[in-house]
Design a protein around this motif. Sequence first.
Motif, PDB file in Angstrom:
ATOM      1  N   GLU A 133      94.601 116.141  61.902  1.00 25.02           N
ATOM      2  CA  GLU A 133      94.342 114.981  63.126  1.00 25.02           C
ATOM      3  C   GLU A 133      95.476 113.675  62.416  1.00 25.02           C
ATOM      4  O   GLU A 133      95.877 113.473  63.610  1.00 25.02           O
ATOM      5  N   ASN A 134      96.204 113.827  61.943  1.00 25.74           N
ATOM      6  CA  ASN A 134      97.556 112.571  61.333  1.00 25.74           C
ATOM      7  C   ASN A 134      98.721 113.219  61.524  1.00 25.74           C
ATOM      8  O   ASN A 134      99.820 112.680  61.619  1.00 25.74           O
ATOM      9  N   TYR A 136      99.525 114.661  64.950  1.00 22.43           N
ATOM     10  CA  TYR A 136      99.408 114.532  66.664  1.00 22.43           C
ATOM     11  C   TYR A 136     100.400 114.088  66.636  1.00 22.43           C
ATOM     12  O   TYR A 136     101.094 114.088  67.480  1.00 22.43           O
ATOM     13  N   THR A 137     101.181 112.905  66.489  1.00 20.93           N
ATOM     14  CA  THR A 137     102.078 112.336  66.404  1.00 20.93           C
ATOM     15  C   THR A 137     103.614 112.756  66.886  1.00 20.93           C
ATOM     16  O   THR A 137     104.196 112.758  66.557  1.00 20.93           O
ATOM     17  N   LEU A 140     104.111 115.640  69.135  1.00 20.52           N
ATOM     18  CA  LEU A 140     104.730 114.994  69.847  1.00 20.52           C
ATOM     19  C   LEU A 140     105.968 114.526  70.273  1.00 20.52           C
ATOM     20  O   LEU A 140     106.239 114.660  70.624  1.00 20.52           O
ATOM     21  N   ASN A 141     106.467 113.841  69.059  1.00 20.36           N
ATOM     22  CA  ASN A 141     107.735 113.218  69.012  1.00 20.36           C
ATOM     23  C   ASN A 141     108.656 114.801  68.600  1.00 20.36           C
ATOM     24  O   ASN A 141     109.469 114.202  69.770  1.00 20.36           O
ATOM     25  N   ARG A 213      92.284 112.895  71.643  1.00 22.63           N
ATOM     26  CA  ARG A 213      93.857 112.375  70.767  1.00 22.63           C
ATOM     27  C   ARG A 213      95.204 112.500  71.479  1.00 22.63           C
ATOM     28  O   ARG A 213      95.959 111.491  71.460  1.00 22.63           O
ATOM     29  N   VAL A 214      94.958 113.738  72.235  1.00 23.08           N
ATOM     30  CA  VAL A 214      96.359 113.842  72.640  1.00 23.08           C
ATOM     31  C   VAL A 214      96.523 112.575  74.410  1.00 23.08           C
ATOM     32  O   VAL A 214      97.875 112.313  74.512  1.00 23.08           O
ATOM     33  N   ASP A 216      95.377 109.753  74.308  1.00 23.98           N
ATOM     34  CA  ASP A 216      95.536 108.524  73.650  1.00 23.98           C
ATOM     35  C   ASP A 216      97.358 108.909  72.843  1.00 23.98           C
ATOM     36  O   ASP A 216      98.139 107.145  72.992  1.00 23.98           O
ATOM     37  N   GLU A 217      97.689 109.598  72.259  1.00 20.47           N
ATOM     38  CA  GLU A 217      98.988 109.531  71.308  1.00 20.47           C
ATOM     39  C   GLU A 217      99.679 109.573  72.756  1.00 20.47           C
ATOM     40  O   GLU A 217     101.027 108.679  72.915  1.00 20.47           O
ATOM     41  N   ALA A 221     102.783 107.067  73.482  1.00 19.92           N
ATOM     42  CA  ALA A 221     103.985 106.736  72.821  1.00 19.92           C
ATOM     43  C   ALA A 221     104.838 106.666  74.640  1.00 19.92           C
ATOM     44  O   ALA A 221     104.489 106.098  75.429  1.00 19.92           O
TER      45      ALA A 221
END
Length: 304
Positions: A133-134, A136-137, A140-141, A213-214, A216-217, A221
């Motif tokens: 879970e932690n 995903y960010t 994505l980055n 979650r995707v 939201d991320e 961003a």
Amino acid sequence: MGSHCEENIYLLGRNEAETARLNQQHRFLVAISGNELIHPSIPKEKITAVADIGTGTGTWLADLAKQLPNTSSVHLHGFDISDAQFPPGSTITSPEGQTIPLSVHNALNPFPPEHNGRYDLVHIRLLTAGLQENNYTTVLNNARNLLSKPPHPLLLSSRLTSLESDGWIQWEEVDHTAFCTNKLPEHPAITKMRNAAIDAMLKLGLWPFAPQRVYDEVSAARFRNVCRETYTTVGKEHLHEVATKWVGNVMRAMVPQSMVVNGQAKNEEEAKAKVEVLIREFEKHCEDALPLVNYGVTVAQRCE
């Protein structure tokens, strides 16, 4: 599902059966989405380079090479944490004879500098089974850095807009909490298998609610024109048989390991025997019930 980001928490396998399942899964998900490999909001004619993260067997890239209008001039590249399911030579050949390379890379780490800013489209699909879970960010980055940057406004010609030159991301995930059918009451076999998978994912720090979650991320961003679309089997009776087979195969691949993680079975062999019984019950139930699958796709453009 697709390929993972952390080997020690991956809930799926890497054998020949799993390779076959991944290829069948690809065809099923494409069918759900109306045979669209790239979301309609993304201008295909402007694509010059595509990166596929979690490429697995490379089957999405192989199909894309058949669909793009200018494939011979488009650079395609697949990335995965393991090459265990790559085709021989870690390459795919397009219909025009173009070589499509597949490289080993963990999406939790920055990509090699030569890939940064190179791609008009970064495609990500089904990292749920191995992405905590932690993280995903982080993924994505790293994916965002692969995308082409919008040019400085002073460099834009009258015929080129920043909207046309920004790179796109397309990230697709399945909602594991939505595995059910259109028939009530729910069959106990479905409940047992779904809960086993969800409980194991949560215990391992994975996230079964991935589509939200995707979205939201990406929304939080540096992206614009964010769009989320959910494809489903609802109203698609022609997918009845293939959906039943797909859900059964997902459960066959994921639930045994989940049962071991949860302490519901002593070992994988015992778990597989239990799951086969549940899958037979599920398939019997689906003789007159449609499996419901929710497939979430989030697309967006890079901005500074």
